[in-house]
Design an enzyme around this catalytic site. Sequence first.
Site, PDB file in Angstrom:
ATOM      1  CG  ASP A 185      86.694 -32.074 -18.066  1.00  0.00           C
ATOM      2  OD1 ASP A 185      86.631 -33.074 -18.013  1.00  0.00           O
ATOM      3  OD2 ASP A 185      87.622 -31.436 -17.272  1.00  0.00           O
ATOM      4  CG  ASP A 186      84.382 -27.410 -19.607  1.00  0.00           C
ATOM      5  OD1 ASP A 186      84.566 -27.756 -18.661  1.00  0.00           O
ATOM      6  OD2 ASP A 186      85.416 -26.573 -20.177  1.00  0.00           O
ATOM      7  CG  HIS A 235      83.663 -30.112 -15.047  1.00  0.00           C
ATOM      8  ND1 HIS A 235      84.754 -30.275 -14.270  1.00  0.00           N
ATOM      9  CD2 HIS A 235      83.907 -28.905 -15.915  1.00  0.00           C
ATOM     10  CE1 HIS A 235      85.717 -29.488 -14.941  1.00  0.00           C
ATOM     11  NE2 HIS A 235      85.299 -28.876 -15.841  1.00  0.00           N
ATOM     12  CG  HIS A 239      83.745 -24.423 -15.629  1.00  0.00           C
ATOM     13  ND1 HIS A 239      84.977 -23.850 -15.529  1.00  0.00           N
ATOM     14  CD2 HIS A 239      84.121 -25.548 -16.088  1.00  0.00           C
ATOM     15  CE1 HIS A 239      86.082 -24.389 -16.141  1.00  0.00           C
ATOM     16  NE2 HIS A 239      85.527 -25.699 -16.394  1.00  0.00           N
ATOM     17  CG  HIS A 343      87.913 -29.140 -22.575  1.00  0.00           C
ATOM     18  ND1 HIS A 343      89.415 -29.163 -22.599  1.00  0.00           N
ATOM     19  CD2 HIS A 343      87.644 -28.653 -21.507  1.00  0.00           C
ATOM     20  CE1 HIS A 343      89.912 -28.826 -21.229  1.00  0.00           C
ATOM     21  NE2 HIS A 343      88.707 -28.682 -20.561  1.00  0.00           N
TER      22      HIS A 343
END
Length: 491
Positions: A185-186, A235, A239, A343
């Site tokens: 993610d991210d 995503h 955020h 991540h």
Amino acid sequence: MKLSATALVAAVTLATSVTANIGRGIADPKAIEDLYRRHRDSGEYQKLIHKRGSPVQPALRPRATTEPDQAAITDATQECTAYNLPEISAIAKNFPAPWDNATILPGDTQAQAVWASIKASGIIPAGITPKGTANGDFSAFTPTYPHSDPDCWWTFGGCDTPKHPNLANDLVSCPEPDTWGLTFDDGPNCTHNAFYDFLQKNNQKATMFYIGSNVLDWPLEAQRGIVDGHHICVHTWSHQYMTSFPDEQVFAELYYTAKVIKDVVGVTPTCWRPPFGDIDDRVRAIAKGLGLESVLWTDDTDDWKILPLGTLPTASIDANYASIIAQETAGPRAHQGNIVLTHEINGHTMEEFMAQYPKIQAAFKHIVPLTACMNQTNPYPESITYPNFAQYVAGNINATGLPQGATIKAKDAKYNPTAAVNQTMTGTQTGGVASATGAVLGSKSSSTTGAAAAAASGNHKSSAGKMGGEVMVIATSVAAALALGATALLV
Ligand SMILES: *[C@@H]1O[C@H](CO)[C@@H](O)[C@H](O)[C@H]1NC(C)=O
Ligand SMILES: *[C@@H]1O[C@H](CO)[C@@H](O)[C@H](O)[C@H]1NC(C)=O
Ligand SMILES: *[C@@H]1O[C@H](CO)[C@@H](O)[C@H](O)[C@H]1NC(C)=O
Ligand SMILES: *[C@@H]1O[C@H](CO)[C@@H](O)[C@H](O)[C@H]1NC(C)=O
Ligand SMILES: *[C@@H]1O[C@H](CO)[C@@H](O)[C@H](O)[C@H]1NC(C)=O
Ligand SMILES: [Zn+2]
């Protein structure tokens, strides 16, 4: 046995097994305290987010104007030197400013039309209101929220099987046994070259959940994701906690992220993961309207907390990985497929994964992206074909039809969410833009097998999630307990 905060603390401390209530909400007031503990942790996470704001003074750096040029840089400072690309300047006006709350831009008639058609489709359940704040403070909301969890709000009770009609279950685990479902993610993060090189060298593909703002800030890095053959999902734009936003902002956070991925990376995404896992039936419905399937996880490495940007020593993240790995050989989750939350948020989380990779390989037969888990060979409407599970584990890991690094170039690519709605893993979509415009849905993408469709639509939980009715037995692990809400639940 109901999952209580006490049970969770016991699980963390003693590493005994815990039993979780899935899809029911937690009727124990202690669980609410637990939720508050999470907000405090989320403040910690938000500080990291602010540290990685967009480039302030973009410096023109003539050398890196293509994906291969940028991918060849090995010095981290140079990697993170901002660059200007004329093709990005040309499309930037079509997007919210990086890291701003996304809203439909004034004059964006396409976004307005798509949003109008999603609303008209009737897919969004009535009576679910926004919750808490965008930073995840739910203290004013939870006192009046029924413990029965009518909205199937994951943050509250771990619910991943919607309570409103026409919504697919969240994808939580990989249905293939002895398989680590690999997700990051991210990203894209500017320091990722060493990590992407590592994946390449190890013939390893992954599912990447990209933040829209990072894609606009670091387009050549985002392009590397697809050129290298990874699987690209959404995503959100900024955020934040999606259940906090009004309907239209939920839409805009997803819409502009999918659109920037289409413009920069060249594919129409069909999957997304909510930041912090914060999803309910209202958010699920809006995502579904855009053809985005919701993905959670079974196991959380909590790697984003790693020092020096986080607060925990490497040893503590090592221990989280070790518990996830230990479940493969012992306990009720042994030999079941998982989906693990890791991540691309910074170089340190990526280094930690690289250090752990040999141990994961030693314990698990297979480490695969979600496309392979689900036999999903055509995850986008575009003509790109990924290997199914059998092909992937036989070593045929490369997708065909991928864009080439030397020629991939951002442009206004006319993002069309209707095409995404048609291209689902589950084939169960009955709402959204396509149905609103009269399309007949319900037929799955031609490459998705019946088994995959059944698995994705929730039957996989009979092996991974629903043991003995509503109750899910989770193996002995700090990480599993964390994933269920003992402390931070951060994506
Ligand atoms: C983002 O949206 C949330 C919810 O609408 C609001 O509380 C917050 O103030 C907004 N933040 C900014 C920076 O606009
Ligand atoms: C990427 O990671 C570096 C550290 O490796 C960090 O300093 C930077 O803020 C991150 N950037 C983004 C956009 O997340
Ligand atoms: C996958 O493609 C890369 C080049 O993009 C190549 O080096 C590698 O050998 C291929 N792997 C397989 C198993 O075909
Ligand atoms: C979506 O599928 C429907 C029904 O198969 C078809 O009529 C429509 O043209 C498709 N739309 C797109 C954009 O592919
Ligand atoms: C993937 O396809 C294989 C056949 O190639 C099948 O055995 C397996 O059950 C499928 N997995 C899923 C999750 O559909
Ligand atoms: Zn995240």
